[in-house]
Design a protein around this motif. Structure first.
Motif, PDB file in Angstrom:
ATOM      1  N   GLU A   1       0.808  -1.227   0.000  1.00  0.00           N
ATOM      2  CA  GLU A   1       0.000   0.000   0.000  1.00  0.00           C
ATOM      3  C   GLU A   1       0.840   1.276   0.000  1.00  0.00           C
ATOM      4  O   GLU A   1       0.463   2.276  -0.613  1.00  0.00           O
ATOM      5  CB  GLU A   1      -0.977   0.022   1.203  1.00  0.00           C
ATOM      6  CG  GLU A   1      -1.937   1.208   1.094  1.00  0.00           C
ATOM      7  CD  GLU A   1      -2.820   1.455   2.302  1.00  0.00           C
ATOM      8  OE1 GLU A   1      -2.812   0.652   3.253  1.00  0.00           O
ATOM      9  OE2 GLU A   1      -3.517   2.482   2.276  1.00  0.00           O
ATOM     10  N   HIS A   2       2.012   1.262   0.655  1.00  0.00           N
ATOM     11  CA  HIS A   2       2.761   2.522   0.780  1.00  0.00           C
ATOM     12  C   HIS A   2       3.143   3.108  -0.578  1.00  0.00           C
ATOM     13  O   HIS A   2       3.223   4.324  -0.724  1.00  0.00           O
ATOM     14  CB  HIS A   2       3.976   2.356   1.703  1.00  0.00           C
ATOM     15  CG  HIS A   2       5.061   1.461   1.189  1.00  0.00           C
ATOM     16  ND1 HIS A   2       6.221   1.955   0.618  1.00  0.00           N
ATOM     17  CD2 HIS A   2       5.167   0.122   1.141  1.00  0.00           C
ATOM     18  CE1 HIS A   2       6.997   0.938   0.261  1.00  0.00           C
ATOM     19  NE2 HIS A   2       6.383  -0.182   0.568  1.00  0.00           N
ATOM     20  N   VAL A   3       3.326   2.268  -1.567  1.00  0.00           N
ATOM     21  CA  VAL A   3       3.683   2.808  -2.895  1.00  0.00           C
ATOM     22  C   VAL A   3       2.429   3.308  -3.630  1.00  0.00           C
ATOM     23  O   VAL A   3       2.489   4.312  -4.342  1.00  0.00           O
ATOM     24  CB  VAL A   3       4.458   1.771  -3.743  1.00  0.00           C
ATOM     25  CG1 VAL A   3       4.982   2.426  -5.023  1.00  0.00           C
ATOM     26  CG2 VAL A   3       5.617   1.181  -2.958  1.00  0.00           C
ATOM     27  N   VAL A   4       1.308   2.650  -3.416  1.00  0.00           N
ATOM     28  CA  VAL A   4       0.043   3.129  -4.002  1.00  0.00           C
ATOM     29  C   VAL A   4      -0.271   4.521  -3.429  1.00  0.00           C
ATOM     30  O   VAL A   4      -0.643   5.448  -4.155  1.00  0.00           O
ATOM     31  CB  VAL A   4      -1.119   2.145  -3.705  1.00  0.00           C
ATOM     32  CG1 VAL A   4      -2.425   2.657  -4.308  1.00  0.00           C
ATOM     33  CG2 VAL A   4      -0.793   0.750  -4.256  1.00  0.00           C
ATOM     34  N   GLU A   5      -0.073   4.668  -2.128  1.00  0.00           N
ATOM     35  CA  GLU A   5      -0.325   5.969  -1.467  1.00  0.00           C
ATOM     36  C   GLU A   5       0.618   7.044  -2.012  1.00  0.00           C
ATOM     37  O   GLU A   5       0.202   8.173  -2.285  1.00  0.00           O
ATOM     38  CB  GLU A   5      -0.156   5.806   0.054  1.00  0.00           C
ATOM     39  CG  GLU A   5      -0.597   7.018   0.863  1.00  0.00           C
ATOM     40  CD  GLU A   5       0.380   8.158   0.918  1.00  0.00           C
ATOM     41  OE1 GLU A   5      -0.064   9.314   0.986  1.00  0.00           O
ATOM     42  OE2 GLU A   5       1.609   7.923   0.891  1.00  0.00           O
ATOM     43  N   GLU A   6       1.878   6.670  -2.191  1.00  0.00           N
ATOM     44  CA  GLU A   6       2.877   7.630  -2.711  1.00  0.00           C
ATOM     45  C   GLU A   6       2.439   8.168  -4.080  1.00  0.00           C
ATOM     46  O   GLU A   6       2.459   9.373  -4.332  1.00  0.00           O
ATOM     47  CB  GLU A   6       4.215   6.877  -2.826  1.00  0.00           C
ATOM     48  CG  GLU A   6       5.362   7.617  -3.423  1.00  0.00           C
ATOM     49  CD  GLU A   6       6.531   6.638  -3.693  1.00  0.00           C
ATOM     50  OE1 GLU A   6       6.887   5.854  -2.779  1.00  0.00           O
ATOM     51  OE2 GLU A   6       7.056   6.662  -4.821  1.00  0.00           O
ATOM     52  N   VAL A   7       1.996   7.268  -4.939  1.00  0.00           N
ATOM     53  CA  VAL A   7       1.585   7.669  -6.289  1.00  0.00           C
ATOM     54  C   VAL A   7       0.283   8.470  -6.229  1.00  0.00           C
ATOM     55  O   VAL A   7       0.140   9.514  -6.880  1.00  0.00           O
ATOM     56  CB  VAL A   7       1.421   6.409  -7.183  1.00  0.00           C
ATOM     57  CG1 VAL A   7       0.777   6.759  -8.511  1.00  0.00           C
ATOM     58  CG2 VAL A   7       2.773   5.730  -7.386  1.00  0.00           C
ATOM     59  N   ALA A   8      -0.663   8.021  -5.397  1.00  0.00           N
ATOM     60  CA  ALA A   8      -1.985   8.671  -5.342  1.00  0.00           C
ATOM     61  C   ALA A   8      -1.875  10.119  -4.869  1.00  0.00           C
ATOM     62  O   ALA A   8      -2.645  10.975  -5.302  1.00  0.00           O
ATOM     63  CB  ALA A   8      -2.916   7.889  -4.400  1.00  0.00           C
ATOM     64  N   ASN A   9      -0.935  10.399  -3.970  1.00  0.00           N
ATOM     65  CA  ASN A   9      -0.891  11.729  -3.346  1.00  0.00           C
ATOM     66  C   ASN A   9       0.310  12.560  -3.783  1.00  0.00           C
ATOM     67  O   ASN A   9       0.617  13.578  -3.161  1.00  0.00           O
ATOM     68  CB  ASN A   9      -0.899  11.582  -1.813  1.00  0.00           C
ATOM     69  CG  ASN A   9      -2.236  11.054  -1.318  1.00  0.00           C
ATOM     70  OD1 ASN A   9      -3.255  11.264  -1.970  1.00  0.00           O
ATOM     71  ND2 ASN A   9      -2.233  10.369  -0.201  1.00  0.00           N
ATOM     72  N   GLU A  10       0.976  12.168  -4.892  1.00  0.00           N
ATOM     73  CA  GLU A  10       2.235  12.855  -5.229  1.00  0.00           C
ATOM     74  C   GLU A  10       2.036  14.323  -5.590  1.00  0.00           C
ATOM     75  O   GLU A  10       2.968  15.102  -5.459  1.00  0.00           O
ATOM     76  CB  GLU A  10       3.014  12.098  -6.326  1.00  0.00           C
ATOM     77  CG  GLU A  10       2.324  12.013  -7.649  1.00  0.00           C
ATOM     78  CD  GLU A  10       3.004  11.031  -8.611  1.00  0.00           C
ATOM     79  OE1 GLU A  10       4.070  10.494  -8.268  1.00  0.00           O
ATOM     80  OE2 GLU A  10       2.452  10.813  -9.695  1.00  0.00           O
TER      81      GLU A  10
END
Ligand code: DHB
Ligand code: FE
Length: 284
Positions: A88-97
């Motif tokens: 999830e941490h990478v999905v979050e990184e991309v979603a909120n960049e």
């Protein structure tokens, strides 16, 4: 840690509860089937897997171990735990960049919507003898340009002093340490709670077997979970950690960011600690 809680908080009980919760929640905007996108993403995922097999000369014994482990993750209900810890941490990184406001991080598997609504100054629901250092968590919700957001909501949930989440471990009141706080007309809030303990992801299920097989540890640093929102603004899902706490620098879920580390100070009068943290929301 009480004996009853340790005995009964099994990986499959918390895993299956997390699986049920995930199934019942509708994250906004479930994507319509897009053949081209599915083809691209799945082909690349398989290609990366094939490369690993070739590079490391993966054997049939290892292939069978993987197959049996994957089957067991589902039987334990641990897919939400596995994905939220390691992906999830990478999905979050991309979603909120592209966000300018406060930093977000992973939601994790233990959010439950519709926690009891509380006024701008409130104490989270807790047991009379709730353990842990009292914590006053206060701040303001604002827009990127600094305007206070009247009536913003701050949903907060966290583990208790034994590292257990209500609704995912036995013998805890339904909404223990979970609440939906409505900020005042200046966007201010004051939440009285207790400091959570570090959280150990269940070690007696498939994720635990992977962790010991790989020689990793199973710990997340103590953390507060939050979802902060206001009309016309993007909701932010985040977590806050405690400076100097165990595992702040080696979180198994890779979800710590420097902006998310609190430095509480002793309260002037009485027991416990206090900290101020403001949230900045991006316009929708
Ligand atoms: C997990 C648990 C958490 O409390 C969290 O914040 C993230 C992940 C887990 O067990 O997967
Ligand atoms: Fe958590």
């Amino acid at each position: 840690m009480t004996d009853t809680a340790t005995e009964q908080a099994t990986a499959s009980a918390s895993g299956n509860a997390a699986t049920e919760q995930f199934r019942s929640k509708q994250r906004a905007g479930a994507p319509a089937a897009d053949t081209e996108r599915v083809n691209t993403l799945v082909s690349e995922l398989l290609g990366a897997t094939h490369d690993i097999i070739r590079r490391h000369k993966v054997t049939y014994a290892e292939y069978d171990a993987l197959k049996s482990w994957l089957i067991q993750v589902g039987e334990d209900g641990e897919w939400p735990l596995f994905l939220d810890v390691w992906v999830e941490h990478v999905v979050e990184e991309v979603a909120n960049e592209d966000r300018e406001g406060s930093k977000g991080t992973i939601e994790g598997p233990y959010y439950v919507p519709d926690a009891p609504e509380l006024p701008a100054e409130a104490t989270l629901p807790m047991r009379e003898d709730e353990g842990g250092t009292p914590l006053l968590f206060q701040g303001q919700v604002r827009t990127v340009d600094g305007t206070p957001l009247a009536g913003a909501t701050i949903e907060m949930w966290h583990a208790d002093d034994d590292g257990f989440y209500s609704q995912y471990a036995p013998n805890l009141p339904e909404w223990n340490l979970r609440g939906t706080v409505v900020a005042d007309p200046q966007g201010n809030f004051k939440i009285h709670t207790v400091q959570p303990a570090p959280y150990q992801i269940p070690t007696d299920g498939s994720c635990g077997r992977l962790i010991s097989a790989a020689g990793w540890h199973a710990w997340r640093p103590a953390h507060l979970h939050l979802k902060v929102s206001a009309p016309g603004h993007h909701l932010i899902t985040t977590q806050l950690y405690f400076n100097g706490g165990e595992h702040v620098s080696d979180d198994i879920a890779s979800a710590v960011k420097p902006e998310l580390i609190l430095e509480p100070t002793p309260v002037a009068a009485g027991d416990g600690r206090e900290v101020t943290y403001d949230f900045v929301l991006d316009k929708a």
